[in-house]
Design a protein around this motif. Structure first.
Motif, PDB file in Angstrom:
ATOM      1  N   ASN A  56      24.602  21.736  36.571  1.00  0.00           N
ATOM      2  CA  ASN A  56      24.640  20.453  35.680  1.00  0.00           C
ATOM      3  C   ASN A  56      25.301  19.295  36.433  1.00  0.00           C
ATOM      4  O   ASN A  56      26.191  19.459  37.217  1.00  0.00           O
ATOM      5  CB  ASN A  56      25.695  20.514  34.579  1.00  0.00           C
ATOM      6  CG  ASN A  56      25.366  21.958  33.564  1.00  0.00           C
ATOM      7  OD1 ASN A  56      24.048  22.072  33.310  1.00  0.00           O
ATOM      8  ND2 ASN A  56      26.188  22.404  32.863  1.00  0.00           N
TER       9      ASN A  56
ATOM     10  N   PHE B 241      25.783  15.036  35.893  1.00  0.00           N
ATOM     11  CA  PHE B 241      25.607  13.776  35.025  1.00  0.00           C
ATOM     12  C   PHE B 241      25.653  12.390  35.752  1.00  0.00           C
ATOM     13  O   PHE B 241      26.465  12.350  36.705  1.00  0.00           O
ATOM     14  CB  PHE B 241      26.958  13.916  34.004  1.00  0.00           C
ATOM     15  CG  PHE B 241      27.189  15.228  33.506  1.00  0.00           C
ATOM     16  CD1 PHE B 241      27.843  16.436  34.193  1.00  0.00           C
ATOM     17  CD2 PHE B 241      27.032  15.720  32.349  1.00  0.00           C
ATOM     18  CE1 PHE B 241      28.087  17.740  33.627  1.00  0.00           C
ATOM     19  CE2 PHE B 241      26.979  17.035  31.830  1.00  0.00           C
ATOM     20  CZ  PHE B 241      27.680  17.742  32.510  1.00  0.00           C
TER      21      PHE B 241
ATOM     22  N   TYR C   2      27.436   8.728  34.250  1.00  0.00           N
ATOM     23  CA  TYR C   2      27.958   7.848  33.032  1.00  0.00           C
ATOM     24  C   TYR C   2      28.214   6.531  33.675  1.00  0.00           C
ATOM     25  O   TYR C   2      28.391   6.332  34.841  1.00  0.00           O
ATOM     26  CB  TYR C   2      29.266   8.533  32.864  1.00  0.00           C
ATOM     27  CG  TYR C   2      29.487   9.718  32.204  1.00  0.00           C
ATOM     28  CD1 TYR C   2      29.422  11.027  32.811  1.00  0.00           C
ATOM     29  CD2 TYR C   2      29.283   9.932  30.660  1.00  0.00           C
ATOM     30  CE1 TYR C   2      29.499  12.369  32.227  1.00  0.00           C
ATOM     31  CE2 TYR C   2      29.615  11.237  30.162  1.00  0.00           C
ATOM     32  CZ  TYR C   2      29.361  12.500  30.909  1.00  0.00           C
ATOM     33  OH  TYR C   2      29.599  13.345  30.156  1.00  0.00           O
TER      34      TYR C   2
ATOM     35  N   LEU D 288      27.238   8.453  28.313  1.00  0.00           N
ATOM     36  CA  LEU D 288      26.306   9.072  28.987  1.00  0.00           C
ATOM     37  C   LEU D 288      25.086   8.414  29.236  1.00  0.00           C
ATOM     38  O   LEU D 288      24.287   8.238  28.393  1.00  0.00           O
ATOM     39  CB  LEU D 288      26.210  10.568  28.657  1.00  0.00           C
ATOM     40  CG  LEU D 288      25.067  11.570  29.028  1.00  0.00           C
ATOM     41  CD1 LEU D 288      25.967  12.021  30.423  1.00  0.00           C
ATOM     42  CD2 LEU D 288      24.909  12.809  28.202  1.00  0.00           C
TER      43      LEU D 288
ATOM     44  N   PHE E 246      21.504  13.348  31.863  1.00  0.00           N
ATOM     45  CA  PHE E 246      22.107  14.683  32.296  1.00  0.00           C
ATOM     46  C   PHE E 246      21.184  15.268  32.633  1.00  0.00           C
ATOM     47  O   PHE E 246      19.824  15.378  32.321  1.00  0.00           O
ATOM     48  CB  PHE E 246      22.827  15.157  30.853  1.00  0.00           C
ATOM     49  CG  PHE E 246      22.938  16.781  30.870  1.00  0.00           C
ATOM     50  CD1 PHE E 246      22.496  17.454  29.886  1.00  0.00           C
ATOM     51  CD2 PHE E 246      23.754  17.184  31.684  1.00  0.00           C
ATOM     52  CE1 PHE E 246      22.630  18.837  29.808  1.00  0.00           C
ATOM     53  CE2 PHE E 246      24.046  18.450  31.843  1.00  0.00           C
ATOM     54  CZ  PHE E 246      23.431  19.427  30.654  1.00  0.00           C
TER      55      PHE E 246
ATOM     56  N   GLU F  77      17.512  15.081  30.698  1.00  0.00           N
ATOM     57  CA  GLU F  77      17.788  14.758  29.310  1.00  0.00           C
ATOM     58  C   GLU F  77      18.293  13.477  29.093  1.00  0.00           C
ATOM     59  O   GLU F  77      19.497  13.127  30.004  1.00  0.00           O
ATOM     60  CB  GLU F  77      18.826  16.179  28.799  1.00  0.00           C
ATOM     61  CG  GLU F  77      18.595  15.800  27.290  1.00  0.00           C
ATOM     62  CD  GLU F  77      19.389  17.162  26.753  1.00  0.00           C
ATOM     63  OE1 GLU F  77      19.085  18.170  27.169  1.00  0.00           O
ATOM     64  OE2 GLU F  77      20.446  16.928  25.932  1.00  0.00           O
ATOM     65  N   LYS F  78      17.996  12.671  28.325  1.00  0.00           N
ATOM     66  CA  LYS F  78      18.439  11.489  27.934  1.00  0.00           C
ATOM     67  C   LYS F  78      19.736  11.424  27.543  1.00  0.00           C
ATOM     68  O   LYS F  78      20.066  12.323  26.592  1.00  0.00           O
ATOM     69  CB  LYS F  78      17.571  10.532  27.310  1.00  0.00           C
ATOM     70  CG  LYS F  78      16.384  10.269  27.990  1.00  0.00           C
ATOM     71  CD  LYS F  78      15.287   9.215  27.012  1.00  0.00           C
ATOM     72  CE  LYS F  78      14.023   8.661  27.663  1.00  0.00           C
ATOM     73  NZ  LYS F  78      13.191   8.255  26.645  1.00  0.00           N
TER      74      LYS F  78
ATOM     75  N   ASP G  70      22.913   8.731  25.844  1.00  0.00           N
ATOM     76  CA  ASP G  70      23.386   7.628  24.777  1.00  0.00           C
ATOM     77  C   ASP G  70      22.704   6.347  25.155  1.00  0.00           C
ATOM     78  O   ASP G  70      22.238   5.727  24.263  1.00  0.00           O
ATOM     79  CB  ASP G  70      24.675   7.572  24.378  1.00  0.00           C
ATOM     80  CG  ASP G  70      25.151   8.981  23.898  1.00  0.00           C
ATOM     81  OD1 ASP G  70      26.446   9.173  24.136  1.00  0.00           O
ATOM     82  OD2 ASP G  70      24.591   9.528  23.245  1.00  0.00           O
TER      83      ASP G  70
END
Lengths: 111, 111
Positions: B31, B33, B35, B45, B48, B56-57, B59
């Motif tokens: 994983n 990320f 931010y 976020l 991701f 993955e999209k 927010d």
């Protein structure tokens, strides 16, 4: 959609006090709950991780608890010191590994 | 100890430029990320990734894209930088269910 809230936004205490920081989350189907520390202008440092099957975790003067049913976690800091001054953030993780953060509590410990 | 390295601590770019923020981790985490952190808004976020070439999209993906061609590297791309993308950008990595580790952050200013 998971939402994470931290109260209070800021806290100032005299050195030596025991204190509790609060974190609440809306979706109880979490995989784990993490607490982080952030110093000004820096990245985040992981303090404690509580798996969904656990109730609490301890590291030195820090103790974190988790109550999934009520959607709450607390971070307890014993015998606070000026070096504990920082922003503390909690983050809830689902089974995808995605972390959703609260806005943090900024702690000042006065000598 | 896990190391997450972001390519720059500080960046200044002009409006309309294409900007690349690089993040590398050394612990084979699946994983990763990205931010952004803004005063009063906390960590939000952007994107991701849970495996190579998988994303993955989060927010707030608008105006951003990502690339993960190798497991250890996760790049954030600002297609056409705008002043409202001035922010602190934080990269993190984790194994699912375990602690997340953050880089030191990149403070981006778009002028």
């Amino acid at each position: 959609k998971q939402e994470v809230t931290q109260i209070p936004a800021a806290l100032s205490v005299p050195e030596g006090e025991n204190l509790v920081l609060n974190c609440s989350f809306t979706d109880s189907a979490i995989y784990n709950l993490q607490w982080f520390r952030q110093d000004p202008g820096k990245g985040l440092t992981s303090l404690l991780l509580i798996q969904s099957s656990q109730r609490e975790q301890t590291s030195g003067r820090l103790n974190a608890s988790l109550d999934k049913s009520s959607g709450r976690s607390t971070l307890y800091i014993a015998a606070s010191q000026p070096g504990d001054s920082a922003t503390y953030l909690c983050a809830a993780s689902g089974n995808t590994g995605k972390l959703i953060f609260g806005q943090g509590t900024t702690l000042q410990v006065k000598p | 100890d896990v190391k997450v390295t972001q390519s720059s601590r500080y960046l200044v770019k002009r409006t309309g430029e294409k900007v690349f923020l690089e993040c590398v981790q050394d612990m084979d985490h699946e994983n990763m990320f990205w931010y952004r952190q803004d005063p009063g808004l906390g960590l939000r976020l952007i994107y991701f990734s849970y495996d190579v070439k998988m994303k993955e999209k989060g927010d707030i993906p608008e105006g951003y894209s990502v690339s993960r061609e190798k497991k250890e590297r996760f790049s954030l791309i600002l297609e056409s930088a705008s002043t409202n993308q001035t922010s602190m950008y934080l990269c993190a990595s984790s194994l699912s269910g375990l602690r997340a580790f953050f880089g030191q952050g990149t403070r981006l200013t778009v002028v």
